[in-house]
Design a protein around this motif. Structure first.
Motif, PDB file in Angstrom:
ATOM      1  N   ALA A  40       0.904  -1.256  -0.025  1.00 36.49           N
ATOM      2  CA  ALA A  40      -0.057   0.068   0.083  1.00 36.49           C
ATOM      3  C   ALA A  40       0.895   1.406   0.093  1.00 36.49           C
ATOM      4  O   ALA A  40       0.484   2.259  -0.720  1.00 36.49           O
ATOM      5  N   ASP A  41       1.980   1.286   0.846  1.00 41.23           N
ATOM      6  CA  ASP A  41       2.805   2.651   0.813  1.00 41.23           C
ATOM      7  C   ASP A  41       3.135   2.947  -0.715  1.00 41.23           C
ATOM      8  O   ASP A  41       3.523   4.124  -0.967  1.00 41.23           O
ATOM      9  N   ARG A  42       3.779   1.650  -1.140  1.00 38.57           N
ATOM     10  CA  ARG A  42       4.312   1.951  -2.643  1.00 38.57           C
ATOM     11  C   ARG A  42       3.230   2.701  -3.400  1.00 38.57           C
ATOM     12  O   ARG A  42       3.639   3.604  -4.091  1.00 38.57           O
ATOM     13  N   TRP A  43       1.953   1.879  -3.457  1.00 36.81           N
ATOM     14  CA  TRP A  43       0.982   2.702  -4.234  1.00 36.81           C
ATOM     15  C   TRP A  43       0.453   4.169  -3.847  1.00 36.81           C
ATOM     16  O   TRP A  43       0.250   4.859  -4.742  1.00 36.81           O
ATOM     17  N   VAL A  44       0.514   4.536  -2.740  1.00 34.57           N
ATOM     18  CA  VAL A  44       0.114   5.589  -2.124  1.00 34.57           C
ATOM     19  C   VAL A  44       1.141   6.766  -2.827  1.00 34.57           C
ATOM     20  O   VAL A  44       0.875   7.659  -3.249  1.00 34.57           O
ATOM     21  N   MET A  45       2.515   6.182  -2.354  1.00 34.27           N
ATOM     22  CA  MET A  45       3.549   7.134  -3.058  1.00 34.27           C
ATOM     23  C   MET A  45       3.565   7.401  -4.650  1.00 34.27           C
ATOM     24  O   MET A  45       3.698   8.404  -5.061  1.00 34.27           O
ATOM     25  N   HIS A  46       3.091   6.369  -5.285  1.00 38.39           N
ATOM     26  CA  HIS A  46       2.987   6.151  -6.768  1.00 38.39           C
ATOM     27  C   HIS A  46       1.842   7.354  -7.155  1.00 38.39           C
ATOM     28  O   HIS A  46       2.126   8.180  -7.846  1.00 38.39           O
ATOM     29  N   PHE A  47       0.883   7.448  -6.286  1.00 40.17           N
ATOM     30  CA  PHE A  47      -0.357   8.274  -6.667  1.00 40.17           C
ATOM     31  C   PHE A  47      -0.006   9.786  -6.611  1.00 40.17           C
ATOM     32  O   PHE A  47      -0.204  10.509  -7.169  1.00 40.17           O
ATOM     33  N   GLN A  48       0.837   9.770  -5.363  1.00 40.51           N
ATOM     34  CA  GLN A  48       0.931  11.039  -4.988  1.00 40.51           C
ATOM     35  C   GLN A  48       2.051  11.750  -5.880  1.00 40.51           C
ATOM     36  O   GLN A  48       1.962  12.879  -6.125  1.00 40.51           O
ATOM     37  N   THR A  49       2.978  10.818  -6.249  1.00 45.48           N
ATOM     38  CA  THR A  49       4.014  11.475  -7.110  1.00 45.48           C
ATOM     39  C   THR A  49       3.378  11.744  -8.481  1.00 45.48           C
ATOM     40  O   THR A  49       3.877  12.905  -9.053  1.00 45.48           O
ATOM     41  N   ASN A  50       2.452  11.135  -8.998  1.00 47.49           N
ATOM     42  CA  ASN A  50       1.813  11.572 -10.187  1.00 47.49           C
ATOM     43  C   ASN A  50       1.113  12.903 -10.257  1.00 47.49           C
ATOM     44  O   ASN A  50       1.352  13.542 -10.927  1.00 47.49           O
ATOM     45  N   ARG A 104     -13.692  -2.347  -0.369  1.00 50.06           N
ATOM     46  CA  ARG A 104     -13.101  -0.936   0.156  1.00 50.06           C
ATOM     47  C   ARG A 104     -12.760  -0.822   1.695  1.00 50.06           C
ATOM     48  O   ARG A 104     -11.774  -0.386   2.148  1.00 50.06           O
ATOM     49  N   SER A 105     -13.773  -1.642   2.463  1.00 49.76           N
ATOM     50  CA  SER A 105     -13.523  -1.515   3.855  1.00 49.76           C
ATOM     51  C   SER A 105     -12.765  -2.858   4.536  1.00 49.76           C
ATOM     52  O   SER A 105     -12.770  -2.905   5.775  1.00 49.76           O
ATOM     53  N   SER A 106     -12.108  -3.498   3.547  1.00 48.98           N
ATOM     54  CA  SER A 106     -11.204  -4.600   3.973  1.00 48.98           C
ATOM     55  C   SER A 106     -10.088  -3.971   4.930  1.00 48.98           C
ATOM     56  O   SER A 106      -9.606  -4.975   5.697  1.00 48.98           O
ATOM     57  N   SER A 107      -9.568  -2.779   4.689  1.00 49.74           N
ATOM     58  CA  SER A 107      -8.499  -2.200   5.317  1.00 49.74           C
ATOM     59  C   SER A 107      -8.500  -0.912   5.246  1.00 49.74           C
ATOM     60  O   SER A 107      -9.226  -0.244   3.999  1.00 49.74           O
ATOM     61  N   ALA A 108      -8.008   0.063   6.154  1.00 47.66           N
ATOM     62  CA  ALA A 108      -8.027   1.473   5.730  1.00 47.66           C
ATOM     63  C   ALA A 108      -7.040   1.713   4.647  1.00 47.66           C
ATOM     64  O   ALA A 108      -7.305   2.671   3.802  1.00 47.66           O
ATOM     65  N   ALA A 109      -5.811   1.062   4.417  1.00 47.92           N
ATOM     66  CA  ALA A 109      -5.026   1.182   3.236  1.00 47.92           C
ATOM     67  C   ALA A 109      -5.893   0.875   1.816  1.00 47.92           C
ATOM     68  O   ALA A 109      -5.605   1.641   0.893  1.00 47.92           O
ATOM     69  N   THR A 110      -6.547  -0.173   1.905  1.00 48.59           N
ATOM     70  CA  THR A 110      -7.459  -0.318   0.524  1.00 48.59           C
ATOM     71  C   THR A 110      -8.485   0.774   0.253  1.00 48.59           C
ATOM     72  O   THR A 110      -8.351   1.165  -0.654  1.00 48.59           O
ATOM     73  N   ARG A 111      -9.062   1.236   1.151  1.00 53.67           N
ATOM     74  CA  ARG A 111      -9.876   2.381   1.035  1.00 53.67           C
ATOM     75  C   ARG A 111      -9.178   3.470   0.593  1.00 53.67           C
ATOM     76  O   ARG A 111      -9.492   4.345  -0.162  1.00 53.67           O
ATOM     77  N   LYS A 112      -8.081   3.840   1.128  1.00 53.17           N
ATOM     78  CA  LYS A 112      -7.242   5.108   0.786  1.00 53.17           C
ATOM     79  C   LYS A 112      -6.786   4.827  -0.556  1.00 53.17           C
ATOM     80  O   LYS A 112      -6.805   5.827  -1.530  1.00 53.17           O
ATOM     81  N   LEU A 113      -6.218   3.371  -1.034  1.00 51.64           N
ATOM     82  CA  LEU A 113      -5.782   3.251  -2.314  1.00 51.64           C
ATOM     83  C   LEU A 113      -6.941   3.464  -3.531  1.00 51.64           C
ATOM     84  O   LEU A 113      -6.705   3.948  -4.487  1.00 51.64           O
TER      85      LEU A 113
END
Ligand SMILES: [Fe+2]
Length: 133
Positions: free
Chosen positions: A5-15, A65-74
């Motif tokens: 999840a952290d990698r994908w959050v960074m990916h979207f923020q960088t984009n 979506r509600s399976s984890s906070a990270a999933t919802r955020k992603l």
């Protein structure tokens, strides 16, 4: 397979922070007959890549979506990025003299199959993104 999840959050923020805006006013160097074909394709693509529901729509999407906070955020970040794709494609359609379309038979099928299951919807959406690359 576990999602990073952290990698994908960074990916979207960088984009979001580093996306370069195309020069929409640059001269068009394509032949007119090519532009006609291109713009029809762009219009359909703009509709399907972000022109539809800006969220998961599968019958079981909320359990995903509600399976984890990270999933919802992603998922939220992903659809924010999809809105940006829509904006870019809208600009591309306009640049070549096209007009956004609001319906097409292929878009109806696209939305219909997205409702099958969240796993299937994610596959369909990812294939759309891969085709866009
Ligand atoms: Fe997209």
């Amino acid at each position: 397979m576990e999602m990073d999840a952290d990698r994908w959050v960074m990916h979207f923020q960088t984009n979001r922070e580093q996306r370069l805006e195309p020069d929409w006013a640059a001269p068009v160097t394509l032949a007119a007959d090519v532009v006609v074909k291109l713009v029809r394709s762009l219009e359909q693509f703009q509709l399907s890549d972000g022109g539809g529901p800006a969220s998961l729509i599968a019958w079981n999407c909320e359990s995903f979506r509600s399976s984890s906070a990270a999933t919802r955020k992603l998922v939220d970040l992903w659809f924010e990025e999809e809105k940006e794709h829509t904006r870019l494609l809208f600009s591309a359609v306009s640049r070549f003299g096209g007009r956004p379309i609001t319906s097409h038979w292929s878009f109806s099928v696209f939305c219909w199959v997205r409702r099958f299951s969240v796993r299937f919807e994610l596959t369909v959406l990812l294939l759309t993104e891969i085709a866009a690359c």
